[in-house]
Design an enzyme around this catalytic site. Structure first.
Site, mmCIF file in Angstrom:
data_model
loop_
_atom_site.group_PDB
_atom_site.id
_atom_site.type_symbol
_atom_site.label_atom_id
_atom_site.label_comp_id
_atom_site.label_asym_id
_atom_site.label_seq_id
_atom_site.Cartn_x
_atom_site.Cartn_y
_atom_site.Cartn_z
ATOM 1 N N TYR A 38 71.672 37.704 42.635
ATOM 2 C CA TYR A 38 70.444 38.047 43.347
ATOM 3 C C TYR A 38 70.284 37.131 44.560
ATOM 4 C CZ TYR A 38 65.619 38.915 44.514
ATOM 5 O OH TYR A 38 64.486 39.256 45.206
ATOM 6 N N SER A 84 31.644 46.862 38.576
ATOM 7 C CA SER A 84 31.808 46.058 37.362
ATOM 8 C C SER A 84 31.620 46.958 36.143
ATOM 9 C CB SER A 84 30.816 44.908 37.372
ATOM 10 O OG SER A 84 29.533 45.443 37.536
ATOM 11 N N GLU A 118 42.306 50.059 26.403
ATOM 12 C CA GLU A 118 43.372 49.083 26.634
ATOM 13 C C GLU A 118 42.759 47.695 26.699
ATOM 14 O OE1 GLU A 118 45.396 48.909 30.401
ATOM 15 O OE2 GLU A 118 43.716 49.889 31.392
ATOM 16 N N LYS A 120 41.459 44.114 28.033
ATOM 17 C CA LYS A 120 40.777 43.681 29.252
ATOM 18 C C LYS A 120 41.430 42.366 29.681
ATOM 19 C CE LYS A 120 36.142 42.977 31.117
ATOM 20 N NZ LYS A 120 36.373 41.718 31.790
ATOM 21 N N GLU A 181 44.638 43.672 37.911
ATOM 22 C CA GLU A 181 44.270 42.291 37.644
ATOM 23 C C GLU A 181 45.498 41.388 37.797
ATOM 24 O OE1 GLU A 181 41.076 42.520 36.676
ATOM 25 O OE2 GLU A 181 40.603 40.564 35.840
ATOM 26 N N LYS A 297 37.264 53.696 28.178
ATOM 27 C CA LYS A 297 36.904 54.603 29.278
ATOM 28 C C LYS A 297 37.007 56.044 28.813
ATOM 29 C CE LYS A 297 39.555 51.431 32.061
ATOM 30 N NZ LYS A 297 40.793 51.140 32.722
ATOM 31 N N LYS A 321 33.760 43.249 24.291
ATOM 32 C CA LYS A 321 34.249 41.869 24.356
ATOM 33 C C LYS A 321 34.578 41.280 22.987
ATOM 34 C CE LYS A 321 33.500 40.816 28.799
ATOM 35 N NZ LYS A 321 32.498 39.855 29.212
ATOM 36 N N CYS A 415 46.254 0.398 26.666
ATOM 37 C CA CYS A 415 47.612 -0.130 26.839
ATOM 38 C C CYS A 415 47.641 -1.618 26.547
ATOM 39 C CB CYS A 415 48.098 0.101 28.270
ATOM 40 S SG CYS A 415 48.526 1.802 28.570
HETATM 41 S S1 IVH Z 1 38.615 49.220 34.521
HETATM 42 C C1 IVH Z 1 34.638 49.571 37.391
HETATM 43 N N1 IVH Z 1 40.395 48.097 32.990
HETATM 44 O O1 IVH Z 1 37.159 43.629 34.241
HETATM 45 C C2 IVH Z 1 35.732 48.653 37.107
HETATM 46 N N2 IVH Z 1 38.962 46.695 34.249
HETATM 47 O O2 IVH Z 1 34.313 43.191 33.856
HETATM 48 C C3 IVH Z 1 36.739 49.378 36.336
HETATM 49 N N3 IVH Z 1 39.415 44.296 34.003
HETATM 50 O O3 IVH Z 1 36.207 44.288 37.528
HETATM 51 C C4 IVH Z 1 37.626 48.469 35.748
HETATM 52 N N4 IVH Z 1 41.100 44.509 32.609
HETATM 53 O O4 IVH Z 1 38.552 43.379 37.172
HETATM 54 C C5 IVH Z 1 39.391 47.894 33.855
HETATM 55 N N5 IVH Z 1 42.041 47.221 31.642
HETATM 56 C C6 IVH Z 1 41.055 47.027 32.490
HETATM 57 C C7 IVH Z 1 40.649 45.754 32.897
HETATM 58 C C8 IVH Z 1 39.590 45.618 33.777
HETATM 59 C C9 IVH Z 1 40.345 43.656 33.286
HETATM 60 C C10 IVH Z 1 38.408 43.639 34.860
HETATM 61 C C11 IVH Z 1 38.201 44.294 36.187
HETATM 62 C C12 IVH Z 1 36.725 44.559 36.279
HETATM 63 C C13 IVH Z 1 36.185 43.631 35.258
HETATM 64 C C14 IVH Z 1 34.861 44.108 34.754
#
Ligand code: IVH
Length: 672
Positions: A38, A84, A118, A120, A181, A297, A321, A415
């Protein structure tokens, strides 16, 4: 001399190869060529680009390194704001969320909604903009509307594609904002803090801060030196996309070469989501990066749209959380650990407490500056925190709990009490033991004996301690002067065990140079650096003469490591240690390309899956024998080694009339 057209073709090929290698290494975790190959191709491309700047392709992999530092970051307005998430902390919050969704979407009472779940990631949120597949910007979240332009820093992250991989069936969107992220894996976080503590740099409270601090560097060389990676989970603006579900988005990301989380699932209804939550909570301990929950989601885009927004968060998503891993406890004592290089690290001995299910009894205090900054005293009640496998650390003191009986702690005093001579070099935060005090010497012997160093089987901590206590050894060379009677005089030794140990020691009388260098335990010099140094110098005499500049001239070696190498090899103690050792141990020089190997001037292409060797093992064998491994078949190829399911490379070899052999023949030619 090649024509301009040929050069252009070569540059295009190198560019494409290097990006593919990055993808295979950093996204698929399945490299197909060796690091040195590489590097070779990378330098070749860089040299060509320097000579013919007009040939440089947009988004060349050479963009990933070097360049001037910035004065400040520019601003970038997100096309679609970065929002958020609402939070859930308990099972009932999740079920309430599901009820809300069902009402909102007027779902039939019998139908379970489909959720994409998934982990966070606990890192720094990032938005990448790709136009016609090319990375044009990377921006931090900022206030959600406008972020900072950190494109040059994101380019240094090898898992981030500079160009999306086009796939046959679907066209790349003309524009897409990819959301995800940036994270720093836990192991690297721990290592970074250790190094920062030694050099008196900033200690990061957690991997998220470390990732953010690494990205927000005006000098991208610092960013490049931090092993960051990123996971991508969502889409902002998109022209030319028609995703039906989050699941489809992420599957498409994988096709494009964007790294997605491996822990994800499409669940039917909240009960399945709950199962996923519990499963990940158990796995959390062993994940290589920090997470702080799961994200739930609505999977279908249509339903997400229909759910709309509430106070700057999509109503159809929720962060579920995990409980924080912080606790309070009492510092019962502070002790000092002596590292292999003499660095003195203060450690708090804690009243045992469970943090996130694991009992914690000690926490690092990093260095004296940190003790003073946090004002930690023996007897204090403190907050402690644990991130994954990372050594727990003291976050802060609960000052309200002070009684006045707490005792401040100082390393110099400790020491003096323990008769350890110490020093603190200007610009360094760590105190260091000066005399090779017992503990330090023991560590050095333990390191010397390691499997990846001298590999002295049977020379463990306890035996080293006995040998040191009985003054049978003080230097590495003393090991080779040991006699059976010396060992039999020690407690627990019988004829057999004594003979075994002597045989293990004798077996190291011929050892590869790189292992010896590693075994010396030079500060900042790990296994990889030892190899690089051994390859560059070939033997000890050259190393003992080398100047700092000579070390720095080696690719992969930075100023700090170079200084440390020079400090050791240039010192009279270092010189004495090596000269004495070489009276007993012969250093086997590295086999180098161009050396006396069996494959000098041989260029090999590897393709397909081999019966016993991995591709990288095969590449290493070829290189160790002085040969070159190339990624593509050309007239310069000496022969092709083909395994099962060999593809276009095999066809090309046949077209060009180049010899094709199998693994058995390769091994025969290598003489292994
Ligand atoms: S979906 C509207 N998926 O968590 C924002 N966010 O507390 C949709 N985050 O700002 C985000 N892992 O930076 C999503 N698998 C994940 C995530 C994730 C980390 C962060 C993201 C967001 C924050 C919200």
């Amino acid at each position: 001399m090649k024509s301009k057209a040929e050069l252009r073709k070569w540059v295009t090929e190198l560019t494409a190869n290097l990006e593919r290698f990055n993808y295979e290494y950093y996204v698929c975790d399945a490299p197909t060529i060796s690091d040195s190959e590489y590097d070779r191709q990378f330098h070749e491309l860089r040299a060509l680009e320097e000579e013919f700047p007009d040939l440089r392709l947009e988004n060349s992999p050479t963009l990933r390194v070097g360049g001037q530092a910035l004065d400040e970051f520019g601003k970038i307005k997100h096309r679609i704001p970065m929002l958020s998430l609402g939070n859930a902390f308990e099972e009932k919050d999740l079920f309430a969320f599901d009820d809300r969704m069902k009402k909102l979407l007027e779902a039939d009472s019998g139908r379970e909604l489909e959720y994409h779940v998934e982990v966070k990631f606990d890192g720094l949120s990032m938005s990448l903009t790709y136009e016609k597949g090319e990375l044009v910007y990377a921006a931090t979240r900022g206030d959600g509307e406008t972020g900072e332009n950190v494109t040059r820093n994101i380019q240094t992250i090898r898992s981030v594609p500079l160009r999306l991989r086009a796939s046959g069936d679907k066209k790349l969107p003309s524009l897409i904002e990819v959301r995800g992220e940036v994270i720093l894996p836990l192991k690297d976080f721990e290592k970074l803090n250790r190094e920062q503590a030694e050099r008196g740099g900033k200690i990061f409270a957690n991997p998220r801060n470390a990732a953010a601090g690494s990205i927000r560097q005006l000098d991208r060389k610092i960013t490049a030196s931090r092993p960051l990676t990123a996971f991508w989970y969502g889409v902002g603006a998109c022209e030319g996309c028609d995703f039906e579900s989050i699941d489809e988005v992420q599957k498409r990301f994988s096709v494009w070469g964007l790294l997605t989380g491996q822990y994800r699932k499409v669940c039917k209804g909240p009960a399945e989501v709950m199962k996923f939550y519990r499963k990940i909570e158990k796995a959390r301990e062993s994940l290589p990066y920090e997470i702080d929950g799961i994200v739930v989601k609505l999977n279908r885009m249509r339903e997400l749209d229909q759910a709309g927004f509430v106070s700057r968060a999509p109503r159809g998503m929720i962060a579920f959380k995990y409980p924080p891993r912080q606790e309070t406890t009492v510092v019962e004592d502070i002790i000092v650990q002596v590292g292999r290089t003499g660095a003195l690290t203060p450690v708090a001995i804690l009243r045992p407490v469970k943090v996130g299910g694991v009992e914690v009894r000690r926490a690092t205090l990093h260095n004296q500056d940190e003790i003073e900054r946090k004002d930690v005293r023996v007897g204090d009640t403190v907050f402690i925190q644990r991130a994954g496998d990372v050594i727990p650390e003291v976050v802060s003191v609960v000052k309200e709990k002070r009684t006045g009986k707490e005792k401040p702690f100082s390393i110099p005093e400790w020491c003096e009490k323990h008769g350890i001579e110490f020093e603190r070099k200007p610009g360094e935060a760590a105190y260091r033991a000066k005399n090779a005090g017992g503990e330090l010497r023991k560590r050095r012997f333990e390191h010397f004996a390691l499997k990846d160093a001298m590999n002295i089987d049977g020379l463990g901590e306890k035996i080293i301690e006995q040998l040191l206590d009985e003054k049978k050894i003080t230097t590495f060379a003393d090991l080779y002067r040991l006699k059976e009677s010396d060992l039999l005089a020690l407690e627990g030794f019988k004829n057999k065990s004594a003979q075994n140990l002597l045989a293990s020691i004798a077996a190291t009388r011929e050892t590869e140079l790189c292992r010896i260098i590693f075994g010396l335990g030079i500060r900042h010099v790990g296994e990889r650096t030892s190899k690089v140094v051994a390859n560059a110098f070939g033997a000890f005499p050259a190393l003992l003469e080398a100047r700092v500049e000579d070390f720095e001239a080696i690719h992969e070696i930075g100023p700090e490591v170079a200084k440390s190498l020079r400090e050791y090899f240039g010192s009279s103690e270092g010189k004495r240690e090596i000269t004495e050792l070489l009276a007993y141990v012969a250093a086997i020089p590295p086999r180098k390309a161009g050396g006396a190997g069996a494959f000098v001037d041989v260029t090999v292409v590897l393709t397909g899956t081999f019966p016993t060797l991995s591709r990288s093992d095969a590449a290493k064998l070829v290189e160790d024998a002085g040969g070159k491994v190339s990624a593509s078949v050309s007239k310069k190829t000496t022969f092709v080694v083909a395994g099962a399911e060999a593809g276009s490379k095999l066809d090309k070899a046949n077209d060009l009339g180049i010899e094709v052999i199998d693994e058995t023949e390769l091994l025969r030619r290598l003489g292994v």
